[in-house]
Every structure is written in C-alpha cells, then in structure tokens.
Write an enzyme that holds these catalytic residues in place. Structure first.
Site, short mmCIF file in Angstrom:
data_model
loop_
_atom_site.label_atom_id
_atom_site.label_comp_id
_atom_site.label_asym_id
_atom_site.label_seq_id
_atom_site.Cartn_x
_atom_site.Cartn_y
_atom_site.Cartn_z
N PRO A 21 0.72 -1.28 -0.06
CA PRO A 21 -0.03 -0.03 -0.01
C PRO A 21 0.62 1.30 0.04
O PRO A 21 1.11 1.78 1.02
CB PRO A 21 -0.76 -0.13 1.35
CG PRO A 21 -0.22 -1.07 2.07
CD PRO A 21 0.93 -1.79 1.44
N GLU A 22 1.09 1.59 -1.12
CA GLU A 22 1.40 3.13 -1.46
C GLU A 22 0.39 3.56 -2.29
O GLU A 22 -0.83 2.84 -2.21
CB GLU A 22 2.84 3.48 -1.97
CG GLU A 22 3.98 2.73 -1.03
CD GLU A 22 5.24 3.16 -1.62
OE1 GLU A 22 5.31 4.36 -2.25
OE2 GLU A 22 6.33 2.37 -1.28
N ARG A 56 13.38 22.48 5.67
CA ARG A 56 14.03 21.47 6.18
C ARG A 56 15.50 21.01 6.50
O ARG A 56 16.02 21.78 5.43
CB ARG A 56 13.59 20.05 5.15
CG ARG A 56 11.91 20.12 5.13
CD ARG A 56 11.66 18.67 4.80
NE ARG A 56 10.57 18.30 5.25
CZ ARG A 56 10.04 17.34 6.09
NH1 ARG A 56 11.07 16.54 6.58
NH2 ARG A 56 8.96 17.22 6.80
#
Length: 270
Positions: free
Chosen positions: A2-3, A150
């Site tokens: 599941p991506e 970031r």
DNA sequence: ATAGGCCTGGAC
DNA sequence: GTCCAGGCCTAT
C-alpha cells in the site's frame, strides 16, 4: 501493498462494493482493532448508509449518510477482500463489513498493523496531509517552499506525508532514481529545476503504477480478487543489480531507518 | 537523526 | 533460529 497506487486500486474496489449500500454489521476480529473501535461502537454502524468512499494519500474514508466517517489505513500490508455472505473470509481477515446486498468486505492484514477509526458526525478526521501528487497547485515552486525549512535529506522528506501525500519507501526511491537525484542530497539544497524534474518523475512513477494493469488472481473462495502483480521497479530491492541507465550496481543504504536504493553513479544531481 | 514499538509472515 | 518488511508514532 500500500502506497498511493495500491491504495487507489483498493479504494476503487471498496467503492464498487460499498456504493449505494447500507452496512448491516461491522465485526472486528483482532484485538488491536478492538482497542481502536470498541465492539459496542462497531455495532452502532449497522444501518448506516454509505454516501461516499474517498482516498487521501494512503488514507481511505467511508462517509455515511448520518455524517459519520469510517477511516481506514492499511499501513504495511492491508488490503480489501470482497466476497459474499457465506464465503469464508480469507486468512488474516481482521475486520468484516456485512452489507445489505449480501456481500461482505474484509480488511485483510497479515501483520495486523492496519488501523480503523470511526468518527462521529461532527468530527472530521484531521489527516495532516500535503497535496496529492496530481494536485495542479503543486509545482516546483510549491515544493521548494515546502522543503525550504527542512534540514534533512530529500528522501526522508518525500516520505513525510505533509510534504506530498501518498509516497512511500518504494515510490520515493523510484522517483529519485528517475529524476537522477541523490537521496542524501539536503532537501533544501535542490534547485527549482531539480524539483521540477523530481515532480515530473513522481508523477510518471505514480502514473505508471496506477494506470498499469494489475493481474488479479483469485485467492481463497469465490468472488475475492487481489491485485497481486507488483509494478515494474527500477531501483527498489535491486541492490547489486545493474542500473537500468548506466549499468552501475545499485547501492542500498539505510536512511531514517528505512532501506534506500539508488545508483551511486547517475543519481548525483544536487 | 536514530531506536524502538506495534504485529506477523517470509526468506534465509 | 535471525533478519527483514511497501507505515507511522513516540521517546531520546
């Protein structure tokens, strides 16, 4: 598995099964799920009519006419099985939804890490997600703004669902390979040109995985089908195999606790 | 940024 | 047996 592309495929099957239906029962078969939704609360779902099934990133939302929302997240292994009342749910069925047309949908999850949550009518789930990869508002400049504050490397940043919703460890690696970007490059160091290329790569990778046909194979009883065909991958899980662009052996490293695969020769941008 | 926890199965 | 796993949260 599941991506975003796999969840999208699963949510389509879920939508087909639930469209226009009313729930007659929700049974939780694993203690980890019962910890999140008590059996008493699960029983209150009987009679709820489905009015929508949505995907956001890797999350799935089932909306009911009374305003409540059932939130599902597959985590590592989840999938939906669709069958008929009377069919034995497959091994590792962790929750079973019974529907008013005699069909059944089971959450199948060998590792039992998937989550279900039931929200009251006045409580919209707060998912903390960035834009979908195909969001037209997402462009290189928007990505640059999201990455500017970031400190860390680009690869873990791509796994942060608040930056882009839906990428996971496989497609993040695939996208960086396609864009020829070093996964260890500081996220804030990428030029707008790099980010434009990265965004195109992400979209191509997701499109290939989503649009590509999945061979379905029947598992267990009649009626249940699983997408059981992994998409073609260029770097993920290909350590020591030749890079499909330059032939250099693909390297594996651990980054933020996750395996990262990349070509040390041709992923040198940024 | 890293380590550990959640759970279980599969590869070795 | 040991190590690894496509996710994500919390603690250090």
């Amino acid at each position: 598995m599941p991506e975003l592309p796999e969840v999208e495929e699963a949510v389509r099957r879920l939508r087909r099964a639930l469209d226009g239906r009313t729930i007659t029962a929700l049974r939780l078969l694993h203690p980890a799920l019962r910890r999140r939704v008590s059996s008493v609360r699960a029983r209150t779902l009987a009679g709820a009519r489905v009015v929508g099934v949505e995907r956001r990133g890797k999350h799935q939302l089932v909306r009911f006419a009374d305003g409540r929302v059932l939130h599902a997240h597959f985590r590592m292994n989840g999938d939906w099985w669709v069958g008929r009342e009377g069919d034995a749910p497959p091994p590792h069925a962790r929750a079973v939804l019974s529907l008013d047309d005699g069909s059944r949908v089971a959450l199948v999850d060998s590792r039992a890490l998937a989550t279900l949550a039931l929200y009251d009518a006045d409580a919209e789930p707060a998912l903390a997600l960035g834009p979908e990869p195909d969001d037209p508002l997402l462009d290189a400049a928007a990505l640059e703004r999201a990455l500017a504050p970031r400190r860390g490397a680009i690869k873990p940043a791509l796994l942060d669902q608040r930056v882009i919703a839906g990428l996971g460890n496989i497609y993040a690696a695939e996208s960086l390979w396609r864009a020829r970007i070093d996964p260890f490059a500081p996220a804030a160091s990428l030029s707008r040109r790099d980010l434009g290329r990265l965004l195109r790569a992400i979209r191509a990778v997701i499109r290939r995985a989503t649009g590509g046909r999945y061979r379905s194979s029947t598992i267990g009883g009649a009626g249940g089908t699983f997408a059981a065909r992994p998409p073609r991958l260029d770097v993920y899980d290909r350590e020591d195999e030749p890079c499909r662009r330059c032939g250099t052996p693909i390297a594996r490293a651990v980054q933020a606790g996750r395996s990262t695969y990349f070509c040390p020769e041709c992923q040198r941008e940024a």
